[in-house]
Design a protein around this motif. Structure first.
Motif, short mmCIF file in Angstrom:
data_model
loop_
_atom_site.label_atom_id
_atom_site.label_comp_id
_atom_site.label_asym_id
_atom_site.label_seq_id
_atom_site.Cartn_x
_atom_site.Cartn_y
_atom_site.Cartn_z
N ASP A 283 0.82 -1.21 0.00
CA ASP A 283 0.00 0.00 0.00
C ASP A 283 0.86 1.26 0.00
OD1 ASP A 283 -2.22 -1.60 0.07
OD2 ASP A 283 -2.62 -1.31 2.20
N HIS A 284 2.15 1.11 0.25
CA HIS A 284 3.05 2.26 0.34
C HIS A 284 3.90 2.45 -0.91
CE1 HIS A 284 2.18 2.87 4.67
NE2 HIS A 284 1.95 1.57 4.62
N ASP A 285 3.58 1.71 -1.97
CA ASP A 285 4.38 1.80 -3.19
C ASP A 285 4.43 3.22 -3.75
OD1 ASP A 285 5.22 -0.82 -3.29
OD2 ASP A 285 3.66 -1.47 -4.68
N ALA A 286 3.29 3.89 -3.81
CA ALA A 286 3.26 5.23 -4.40
C ALA A 286 4.10 6.21 -3.58
CB ALA A 286 1.81 5.73 -4.50
N TRP A 287 3.97 6.13 -2.25
CA TRP A 287 4.76 7.02 -1.40
C TRP A 287 6.25 6.71 -1.52
CZ3 TRP A 287 5.49 11.37 0.72
CH2 TRP A 287 6.38 11.56 1.78
N MET A 288 6.59 5.43 -1.61
CA MET A 288 7.99 5.07 -1.74
C MET A 288 8.57 5.58 -3.05
SD MET A 288 8.93 3.81 1.03
CE MET A 288 10.56 3.35 0.48
N GLU A 289 7.76 5.61 -4.11
CA GLU A 289 8.24 6.16 -5.38
C GLU A 289 8.51 7.66 -5.24
OE1 GLU A 289 9.81 6.63 -8.88
OE2 GLU A 289 9.29 4.67 -8.04
#
Length: 299
Positions: free
Chosen positions: A155-161
């Motif tokens: 669920d944190h993929d976008a933030w990690m990008e």
């Protein structure tokens, strides 16, 4: 530190505290310096403190959140083997500050630092005692509330990008992308348990080699059992991390997921606070260096 940050200073805080909490009419009100990012904190006398949220939001929603945090703090107080603040009251918005705010008890002590007790076995075992005690809490059928860390890593993929893209000139992003690619694929570690959810150095008070206080318990609730393990990378060197892991009896998946949550948190600190809060940015760098150290051992 934030584009939506509200202004609050000692004069405004003093006036609001004395108007709304007359029991503090003759107490000194002093701003507390520190690395906090979510609240401005003002000490009231020797036994209390006021916390004013720094980021603007709907006041009604803010009041509901602060009440929820107060309930979580009270629940944490009942379980925590170390002193932790208790809620005193909820303050109302005023003409110079447009949000609700809170008063709570004050816990004396110095905030931990990433390196200060990193080589202390005593401190590592105090952290184990803290986490295992909190895990004894009854989730009472509750589940992770979906806010922040503690649910699904992917669920944190976008933030990690966002974090990786903004860290190109600051960190070895190619290596960090490889690390996140492995972290995000980890399976669940087990049923949710009661967790503090934000065991960073600033929320842990120390004296000598001991943990003597736990702050910011408003997020206490069910989460991934790995989440509170972030403290190992935030605060301990490699040898003490292994002492911590053995004592808390973390299996391989649980341990690696703890590293994943520490990585997710640290990656948001380095670039976001580079100028506005160097202490938090430095924490991010320290934690990432420890994670890279473990990653290099494993691969």
């Amino acid at each position: 530190m934030h584009q939506d940050q509200l202004h609050i200073d000692s004069d405004i805080a003093r006036r609001m505290i004395r108007e709304q909490f007359p029991q503090y009419l003759h107490e000194d009100v002093v701003a507390v310096a520190g690395a906090g990012t979510d609240n401005a904190i003002f000490r009231i006398g020797s036994e209390s403190a006021a916390r004013f949220p720094l980021r603007a939001m709907n006041p009604v929603e803010c009041a509901a959140r602060l009440r929820s945090e107060a309930a979580a703090m009270s629940e944490l107080w009942q379980l925590c083997p170390f002193p932790t603040p208790r809620p005193v009251g909820l303050g109302a918005p005023g003409p110079d500050y447009p949000m609700p705010w809170t008063v709570q008890t004050w816990i004396e002590g110095e905030a931990a630092t990433p390196a200060g007790l990193s080589r202390s076995r005593t401190f590592a075992l105090d952290l184990v005692r803290l986490i295992t005690s909190l895990r004894q809490g009854d989730v009472r059928g509750r589940r992770f509330n979906g806010r922040g860390r503690g649910g699904n890593l992917v669920d944190h993929d976008a933030w990690m990008e966002v974090c990786l893209s903004n860290s190109e000139s600051l960190l070895d992003v190619a290596q960090l992308r490889r690390m996140w690619a492995r972290f995000r694929e980890l399976p669940p570690a087990g049923p949710e348990v009661m967790s503090h959810k934000d065991l960073i150095p600033a929320n842990l008070l120390v004296a000598s080699e001991h943990l003597i206080g736990v702050l910011d318990g408003g997020g206490f609730g069910p989460a991934d059992p790995s989440l509170d393990l972030v403290v190992a990378w935030h605060l301990l060197d490699r040898e003490r991390r292994m002492i911590f892991r053995d004592a808390i009896q973390a299996n391989d998946v649980e341990w690696r997921r703890g590293g994943a949550w520490a990585f997710q948190q640290a990656m948001g600190l380095v670039w976001y606070y580079q100028i506005t809060n160097p202490t938090m940015s430095a924490l991010g760098r320290s934690t990432i260096s420890r994670l890279v150290e473990d990653y290099a051992d494993r691969h």
